[in-house]
Design an enzyme around this catalytic site. Structure first.
Site, PDB file in Angstrom:
ATOM      1  N   CYS A   8     -64.795 -45.283 -22.108  1.00 15.24           N
ATOM      2  CA  CYS A   8     -66.067 -45.853 -21.654  1.00 15.24           C
ATOM      3  C   CYS A   8     -67.036 -44.717 -21.392  1.00 15.24           C
ATOM      4  CB  CYS A   8     -65.896 -46.665 -20.364  1.00 15.24           C
ATOM      5  SG  CYS A   8     -64.706 -48.016 -20.461  1.00 15.24           S
ATOM      6  N   TYR A  30     -61.583 -45.222 -17.283  1.00 18.60           N
ATOM      7  CA  TYR A  30     -60.251 -44.645 -17.427  1.00 18.60           C
ATOM      8  C   TYR A  30     -60.293 -43.131 -17.229  1.00 18.60           C
ATOM      9  CZ  TYR A  30     -56.515 -47.872 -18.714  1.00 18.60           C
ATOM     10  OH  TYR A  30     -55.501 -48.790 -18.679  1.00 18.60           O
ATOM     11  N   ASN A  68     -64.615 -40.210 -19.819  1.00 16.16           N
ATOM     12  CA  ASN A  68     -63.214 -40.272 -19.411  1.00 16.16           C
ATOM     13  C   ASN A  68     -62.675 -38.858 -19.204  1.00 16.16           C
ATOM     14  OD1 ASN A  68     -63.660 -42.508 -21.890  1.00 16.16           O
ATOM     15  ND2 ASN A  68     -63.055 -43.340 -19.912  1.00 16.16           N
ATOM     16  N   ARG A  94     -68.723 -38.038 -26.373  1.00 14.68           N
ATOM     17  CA  ARG A  94     -69.612 -39.071 -25.832  1.00 14.68           C
ATOM     18  C   ARG A  94     -70.387 -38.557 -24.621  1.00 14.68           C
ATOM     19  NH1 ARG A  94     -66.498 -42.544 -23.682  1.00 14.68           N
ATOM     20  NH2 ARG A  94     -64.459 -41.852 -24.389  1.00 14.68           N
TER      21      ARG A  94
END
Length: 311
Positions: free
Chosen positions: A2, A82, A174, A227
């Protein structure tokens, strides 16, 4: 997997949102939890009473209601992500109140009015790992939180204990830990929105291929570090939105760059890991703006909307 972020508009409204990337089947719903709501701590069945009303996206399964993200009436917002390979629970004082890892987001949304209140709240608890009803494992988790002031923090349970870390960039992904991600940004100092000029290697002229040559160093994959870098670059170079309408559009455009299409990532369990939903919260108005993988129209909901499920 995420990604979460904050964004401020010129009207000083703070927007907070995330992609929910997951390889297990989930069917999130919006819930409104009233103030003075009483619930049982999953770890020990102790009664806990919420102080603040909040709205959150979550799922009820096997009698357990877990939340993924939300905002309360004071504008305090948070989300869980996570944290594989790094999360360690039960590292606090034996005398502290144990809060189940799957209950922690509910606990802070119901009892914390601002980021400033988090240190004293965390001093009184320890987080205990509990299997969740979706994965049937003790999920490794960490959390990001913000409020109407724009302050942003990360909460990470590690071997060092329950750490509360200032998050000046307002981005979270994460593993690895947050401080590693911030250090890793130094590998991308050459990334720029401005154009690269032609260069010469000896007498060989090398000209860039049109626009965007300054972004060639940005990573393009879907790992957590990639990300984090892309989201950090985009949100820090974006012109500050003038109002809430521009802010919401900007938020969704930024996270489109890290949204995972079905089929791009396949787990060792031979399941697709993809972006189930993307959601943003206006901490000033306590409004949700969200879209799902199968329905890209942005929907809205409010903490003060009576038609939503209330528990």
């Amino acid at each position: 997997m995420c990604t979460a972020m904050t964004l401020q508009s010129q009207s000083n409204e703070i927007f907070f949102g995330r992609t929910m990337d997951f390889s297990h089947d989930i069917i999130p719903q919006l819930y409104i939890v009233p103030s003075s709501y009483t619930w049982y701590n999953t770890i020990n069945n102790h009664l806990i009473t919420d102080t603040y009303r909040f709205i959150g996206l979550g799922q009820e399964l096997d009698g357990i209601l877990g939340f993924f993200d939300g905002v309360n009436e004071k504008g305090f917002a948070a989300a869980v992500l996570y944290f594989a390979g790094y999360a360690q629970y039960n590292t606090g004082s034996n005398n502290a109140e144990q809060i189940a890892s799957i209950d922690f987001l509910h606990y802070i949304l119901g009892n914390c009015a601002s980021v400033k209140e988090l240190p004293s709240l965390l001093n009184d608890i320890t987080i205990a790992g509990v299997p969740d009803p979706v994965t049937h494992t003790i999920a490794p988790l960490h959390w990001i939180a913000t409020d109407r002031s724009g302050a942003c923090v990360v909460i990470e349970p590690t071997a060092k204990g329950l750490e509360l870390i200032d998050n000046p960039i307002g981005v979270m992904a994460n593993s690895p830990d947050f401080n590693w991600h911030m250090t890793n940004l130094r590998n991308y100092t050459e990334a720029t929105p401005t154009q690269k000029e032609e260069v010469f290697w000896d007498n060989i002229q090398l000209a860039p291929f049109g626009q965007a040559a300054g972004t060639t160093s940005l990573p393009g994959g879907f790992t957590s570090p990639e990300r984090f870098v892309r989201t950090s670059y985009l949100k820090t170079h974006l012109p500050m939105p003038q109002d809430r309408q521009e802010a919401i559009a900007a938020c969704f455009h930024i996270l489109e760059s890290v949204s995972i299409p079905k089929g791009a990532v396949i787990t060792s369990r031979d399941t697709y890991d993809y972006t189930k939903y993307t959601a943003f919260i206006n901490t000033d108005t306590c409004e949700y703006f969200y879209k799902t993988y199968d329905d890209i129209d942005i929907k809205t909901a409010s903490l003060w909307q009576e038609a939503l499920p209330q528990i």
